[in-house]
Scaffold this motif. Structure first.
Motif, PDB file in Angstrom:
ATOM      1  N   ASP A 145     -26.897   0.429  43.611  1.00  0.00           N
ATOM      2  CA  ASP A 145     -27.420   1.444  42.685  1.00  0.00           C
ATOM      3  C   ASP A 145     -26.691   1.495  41.371  1.00  0.00           C
ATOM      4  O   ASP A 145     -26.796   2.474  40.639  1.00  0.00           O
ATOM      5  N   LEU A 146     -25.970   0.456  41.097  1.00  0.00           N
ATOM      6  CA  LEU A 146     -25.177   0.485  39.876  1.00  0.00           C
ATOM      7  C   LEU A 146     -26.090   0.602  38.668  1.00  0.00           C
ATOM      8  O   LEU A 146     -27.048  -0.139  38.512  1.00  0.00           O
ATOM      9  N   GLN A 147     -25.766   1.566  37.800  1.00  0.00           N
ATOM     10  CA  GLN A 147     -26.594   1.785  36.624  1.00  0.00           C
ATOM     11  C   GLN A 147     -25.969   1.063  35.446  1.00  0.00           C
ATOM     12  O   GLN A 147     -24.847   1.341  35.058  1.00  0.00           O
ATOM     13  N   LEU A 148     -26.750   0.128  34.899  1.00  0.00           N
ATOM     14  CA  LEU A 148     -26.241  -0.624  33.762  1.00  0.00           C
ATOM     15  C   LEU A 148     -27.048  -0.294  32.518  1.00  0.00           C
ATOM     16  O   LEU A 148     -28.216   0.110  32.605  1.00  0.00           O
ATOM     17  N   TYR A 149     -26.399  -0.481  31.382  1.00  0.00           N
ATOM     18  CA  TYR A 149     -27.085  -0.201  30.117  1.00  0.00           C
ATOM     19  C   TYR A 149     -27.013  -1.417  29.227  1.00  0.00           C
ATOM     20  O   TYR A 149     -26.050  -2.165  29.247  1.00  0.00           O
ATOM     21  N   HIS A 150     -28.037  -1.606  28.412  1.00  0.00           N
ATOM     22  CA  HIS A 150     -27.883  -2.573  27.332  1.00  0.00           C
ATOM     23  C   HIS A 150     -28.874  -2.261  26.223  1.00  0.00           C
ATOM     24  O   HIS A 150     -29.731  -1.384  26.350  1.00  0.00           O
ATOM     25  N   TRP A 151     -28.736  -2.966  25.120  1.00  0.00           N
ATOM     26  CA  TRP A 151     -29.619  -2.777  23.964  1.00  0.00           C
ATOM     27  C   TRP A 151     -31.014  -3.267  24.294  1.00  0.00           C
ATOM     28  O   TRP A 151     -31.206  -4.349  24.810  1.00  0.00           O
ATOM     29  N   VAL A 152     -31.995  -2.467  23.961  1.00  0.00           N
ATOM     30  CA  VAL A 152     -33.377  -2.796  24.265  1.00  0.00           C
ATOM     31  C   VAL A 152     -34.187  -2.666  22.995  1.00  0.00           C
ATOM     32  O   VAL A 152     -34.021  -1.715  22.235  1.00  0.00           O
ATOM     33  N   ARG A 153     -35.051  -3.613  22.798  1.00  0.00           N
ATOM     34  CA  ARG A 153     -35.908  -3.579  21.609  1.00  0.00           C
ATOM     35  C   ARG A 153     -37.088  -2.666  21.889  1.00  0.00           C
ATOM     36  O   ARG A 153     -37.943  -2.970  22.722  1.00  0.00           O
ATOM     37  N   VAL A 154     -37.125  -1.561  21.181  1.00  0.00           N
ATOM     38  CA  VAL A 154     -38.180  -0.569  21.402  1.00  0.00           C
ATOM     39  C   VAL A 154     -39.183  -0.635  20.265  1.00  0.00           C
ATOM     40  O   VAL A 154     -38.816  -0.553  19.097  1.00  0.00           O
ATOM     41  N   VAL A 155     -40.422  -0.781  20.617  1.00  0.00           N
ATOM     42  CA  VAL A 155     -41.483  -0.892  19.601  1.00  0.00           C
ATOM     43  C   VAL A 155     -42.324   0.370  19.633  1.00  0.00           C
ATOM     44  O   VAL A 155     -42.889   0.703  20.678  1.00  0.00           O
ATOM     45  N   ASN A 156     -42.363   1.027  18.509  1.00  0.00           N
ATOM     46  CA  ASN A 156     -43.195   2.246  18.427  1.00  0.00           C
ATOM     47  C   ASN A 156     -42.857   3.231  19.528  1.00  0.00           C
ATOM     48  O   ASN A 156     -43.725   3.806  20.169  1.00  0.00           O
ATOM     49  N   ALA A 170     -37.188  -0.459  16.817  1.00  0.00           N
ATOM     50  CA  ALA A 170     -35.842   0.115  16.832  1.00  0.00           C
ATOM     51  C   ALA A 170     -35.114  -0.445  18.027  1.00  0.00           C
ATOM     52  O   ALA A 170     -35.739  -0.893  18.991  1.00  0.00           O
ATOM     53  N   TRP A 171     -33.837  -0.440  17.975  1.00  0.00           N
ATOM     54  CA  TRP A 171     -33.050  -0.912  19.120  1.00  0.00           C
ATOM     55  C   TRP A 171     -32.329   0.271  19.723  1.00  0.00           C
ATOM     56  O   TRP A 171     -31.657   1.011  19.028  1.00  0.00           O
ATOM     57  N   GLN A 172     -32.418   0.432  21.040  1.00  0.00           N
ATOM     58  CA  GLN A 172     -31.815   1.588  21.699  1.00  0.00           C
ATOM     59  C   GLN A 172     -30.953   1.149  22.865  1.00  0.00           C
ATOM     60  O   GLN A 172     -31.221   0.137  23.515  1.00  0.00           O
ATOM     61  N   TRP A 173     -29.971   1.920  23.079  1.00  0.00           N
ATOM     62  CA  TRP A 173     -29.071   1.664  24.220  1.00  0.00           C
ATOM     63  C   TRP A 173     -29.649   2.392  25.426  1.00  0.00           C
ATOM     64  O   TRP A 173     -29.576   3.596  25.534  1.00  0.00           O
ATOM     65  N   LEU A 174     -30.207   1.641  26.335  1.00  0.00           N
ATOM     66  CA  LEU A 174     -30.953   2.258  27.424  1.00  0.00           C
ATOM     67  C   LEU A 174     -30.451   1.801  28.783  1.00  0.00           C
ATOM     68  O   LEU A 174     -29.918   0.690  28.917  1.00  0.00           O
ATOM     69  N   PRO A 175     -30.649   2.636  29.816  1.00  0.00           N
ATOM     70  CA  PRO A 175     -30.328   2.185  31.179  1.00  0.00           C
ATOM     71  C   PRO A 175     -31.373   1.151  31.622  1.00  0.00           C
ATOM     72  O   PRO A 175     -32.532   1.196  31.202  1.00  0.00           O
TER      73      PRO A 175
END
Lengths: 433, 267
Positions: free
Chosen positions: A86-97, A72-77
């Motif tokens: 300390d800038l918090q950035l987010y992007h799409w991450v490929r999440v497996v199981n 699944a792909w999730q929008w994660l920090p």
């Protein structure tokens, strides 16, 4: 095919080099087959040739995703070691199981920076003072260097005071060098440091840049001339080699030297230069190669120079030069080869070559002249066997009979000669001198 | 002449682009070369090499008909050991110990035999002069040119050749050591160039004389003078130059004619 039938009749094997042929054709065939996994059109985009490094493992392409993996792909920090804030950035991450990927941000490893040395005030006082640079300037320079990772073009642009790029570089490198030397425990560990081994030379850098800009700004004309010169040089060296290996007719070489007459083709002006530059280059290279020997016999040196002088001409001309030398009563190889004698000998040979060239020139001029007048007839040029100083009483009072050369008439030449000074061509004699 | 002017142009053009790199190279080079070698200075050592052969006459046997000496000497009979460390004469293989190494002047080998053959003479120089040896070749001559004349014991057959060893880029130490030595021609140094004084070698009677001025066979030595040859060459050059001038005149005359004829014949 007819070929195989003929081979059948003759009893020859059909493919004589069957083994090697097969081997040869196989690797060729393989490159023509498109690899599976990507469509033919896509493969053609790469030029029909497989990439040097397989970028995608072909087997991966048409593999169905493994059934037990749930992607699944999730929008994660995201955290990156490359960021210091300390800038918090987010992007799409490929999440497996449901397991997010571990480890640092994959691009963080590319965040390299330059190791710009920082000096203390003491160090500055002791090692780094310079008549031209103030401390403030040096500090500013170093701050810019760190900020812009030693990109001197940017630094030069931003430097508040007007300094050239080379000066900035020079200051930075000399300061760093001095610092390294001052801080090093022993000189040995510094010896391999690139800044110590190859120190920055400001003048050399300037010259290099000037040379580059000159090459860049060369006009088209200049470029053409340079290319011409290089081609000439190449031709000349090849000519030298060829002349050394085999006898060549000397007509083409001698033709080039003189004729600037209107009837000459456009090639000649360029090649007219060739012999003079050729011999100068030859002499220079011969001298250089003699120097390389560190020791040589003068007779050997003279031989080499004579060869250099004769390299542009054919065997026939060389023989004529030697014949002329003999007629003049000069030893082909000096009996007492001192420096002066050898130099004189070489000069004499060169002069004889010039003489022979001029003779040829004269012949051509005369034949041209008559062809202009007649249109159809050409004058017969002198036979190649004319000897300039034939049986002449040269030397030291030796008495020898002068041969009378028969006067020859060219077809219909002499009748309309306007100028009396132009004698008909005949073999030149001592009495002419 | 067109060719000379355009060649001058060509000589100027390339340096424009390559000059900066050449200059920087040159500055690099001279820094390191200054100390060691000078440019365009050469030292030459005039030599004579050859052989003298005496017929043994009554004492001649089938295998020992002549007594000969092959040698290398300074052209003016000065001591060449200042430059030459040793000379190796390679004789015919039929000789005992055909490789003869002579480490002291006079550099010569005397033998008796019957045959003529080529001898390879290799000169080895002192280490500050040159590392590479130089080879000369001499064909041993025993029998006189004039085959019909009777062999005589009194007059030997002498064949000598003149040549010069050229050192195109002598090192400073070499220059310093040999300055003012009579065996070689010392070049004129650029003005202001000072060589260190040569080390004084104290050889009053300790060292043997290396020159060949009092050689036992000195009476047969040939004296080579460049004067005759120079005279010959100068005369020849004069003639050739005169001839060249004449031809040039003729050619320019013809050129003028051709032009007028051509314009005349244009329709």
């Amino acid at each position: 095919m007819g070929g195989t039938d003929a081979k059948d009749i003759l009893g020859l094997p059909k493919t004589p080099l069957s083994l090697t042929q097969e081997k040869k054709s196989r690797p060729q065939k393989e490159s023509h087959r498109k690899p599976d996994g990507i469509s033919r059109e896509v493969y053609a985009l790469t030029g029909g040739v497989a990439p040097l490094m397989p970028s995608i493992d072909v087997t991966h392409l048409k593999r169905p995703p493994p059934p037990d993996e749930k992607v699944a792909w999730q929008w994660l920090p995201v955290k990156s070691s490359a960021r210091k804030d300390d800038l918090q950035l987010y992007h799409w991450v490929r999440v497996v199981n449901d397991v997010p990927p571990t480890g640092d941000y994959s691009f963080a490893k590319y965040n390299k920076s330059v190791d710009v040395l920082k000096y203390t005030d003491d160090e500055y006082e002791n090692h780094l003072t310079d008549p031209v640079w103030t401390k403030e300037e040096t500090d500013q320079l170093f701050e810019l260097c760190e900020r812009f990772d030693l990109r001197f073009t940017v630094i030069a642009d931003r430097f508040p005071l007007s300094r050239t790029l080379e000066e900035l570089k020079d200051r930075y490198y000399s300061v760093t060098r001095a610092l390294l030397r001052a801080r090093a425990q022993s000189p040995a560990e510094l010896a391999n440091h690139p800044l110590i081994k190859e120190p920055y030379d400001m003048t050399r850098d300037r010259e290099r840049k000037r040379a580059l800009s000159m090459v860049l700004s060369q006009s088209r004309h200049q470029e053409k001339k340079d290319a011409e010169i290089l081609a000439e040089a190449k031709r000349i060296t090849e000519m030298r080699l060829a002349a050394r290996r085999a006898a060549e007719p000397d007509v083409p070489a001698n033709e080039n030297i003189g004729s600037v007459s209107p009837s000459s083709n456009s090639q000649l002006p360029a090649t007219a230069v060739a012999p003079s530059t050729l011999t100068m280059a030859d002499y220079a290279s011969t001298l250089a190669s003699l120097r390389m020997l560190h020791v040589y016999l003068r007779t050997y040196g003279l031989e080499q120079m004579v060869q250099a002088a004769s390299s542009a001409v054919g065997l026939r001309t060389i023989k004529r030069v030697e014949q002329t030398l003999q007629d003049l009563g000069v030893n082909l190889k000096p009996k007492v080869p001192t420096k002066t004698v050898c130099d004189e000998h070489l000069e004499l040979r060169k002069e004889i070559l010039t003489l022979l060239n001029l003779q040829k020139q004269l012949q051509y001029k005369e034949s041209e002249g008559s062809s202009h007048r007649e249109g159809t007839y050409g004058a017969m040029p002198d036979t190649p066997k004319d000897r300039v100083f034939a049986s002449e009483p040269f030397g030291f009072g030796a008495e020898r009979p002068i041969k009378k050369e028969p006067k020859r008439k060219g077809p219909g030449r002499q009748s309309d000669t306007p100028s009396p000074a132009h004698k008909r061509p005949r073999k030149l004699k001592a009495s002419d001198l | 002449m067109t060719s000379s002017s355009s060649s001058k142009k060509q000589a100027q053009d390339p340096p424009e682009t390559s000059e900066p790199t050449l200059k920087s190279l040159r500055t690099k080079m001279t820094k390191s070369d200054e100390k060691k070698k000078l440019k365009d200075i050469e030292i030459s050592v005039p030599l004579v090499y050859g052989n003298i052969a005496f017929w043994l006459g009554k004492k001649a046997s089938e295998y020992q008909s002549h007594k000969w000496t092959v040698y290398v000497r300074g052209a003016t009979n000065e001591d060449i050991s200042v430059v030459i460390k040793k000379v190796v004469f390679q004789l015919h293989s039929s000789f005992n110990n055909p490789t003869r190494v002579i480490e002291e002047p006079p550099f010569e080998v005397s033998e008796s035999g019957w045959g003529e053959f080529e001898i390879a003479i290799t000169l080895h120089f002192h280490s500050d002069v040159c590392d590479k040896p130089l080879s000369l070749y001499h064909h041993l001559k025993l029998y006189p040119e004039d085959e019909s004349g009777p062999l005589t014991m009194k007059k030997p057959v002498v064949v000598e050749h003149y040549d010069e060893i050229v050192f195109p880029d002598p090192s400073e130490s070499f220059l310093a050591r040999v300055q003012n030595h009579p065996a070689l021609t010392f070049p004129r140094l650029p003005s202001g160039y000072n060589l260190p004084a040569p080390m004084q070698v104290d050889d009053n009677g300790k060292k043997k004389r290396g020159d060949t001025k009092d050689h036992s066979m000195g009476q047969w030595f040939t004296s080579f003078s460049e004067a005759d040859e120079l005279l010959q060459l100068a005369a020849a050059r004069q003639q050739v130059q005169a001839h060249i001038a004449k031809l040039r005149r003729q050619i320019s005359l013809l050129e003028g004619q051709n032009q007028t004829v051509k314009t005349g014949s244009d329709p």
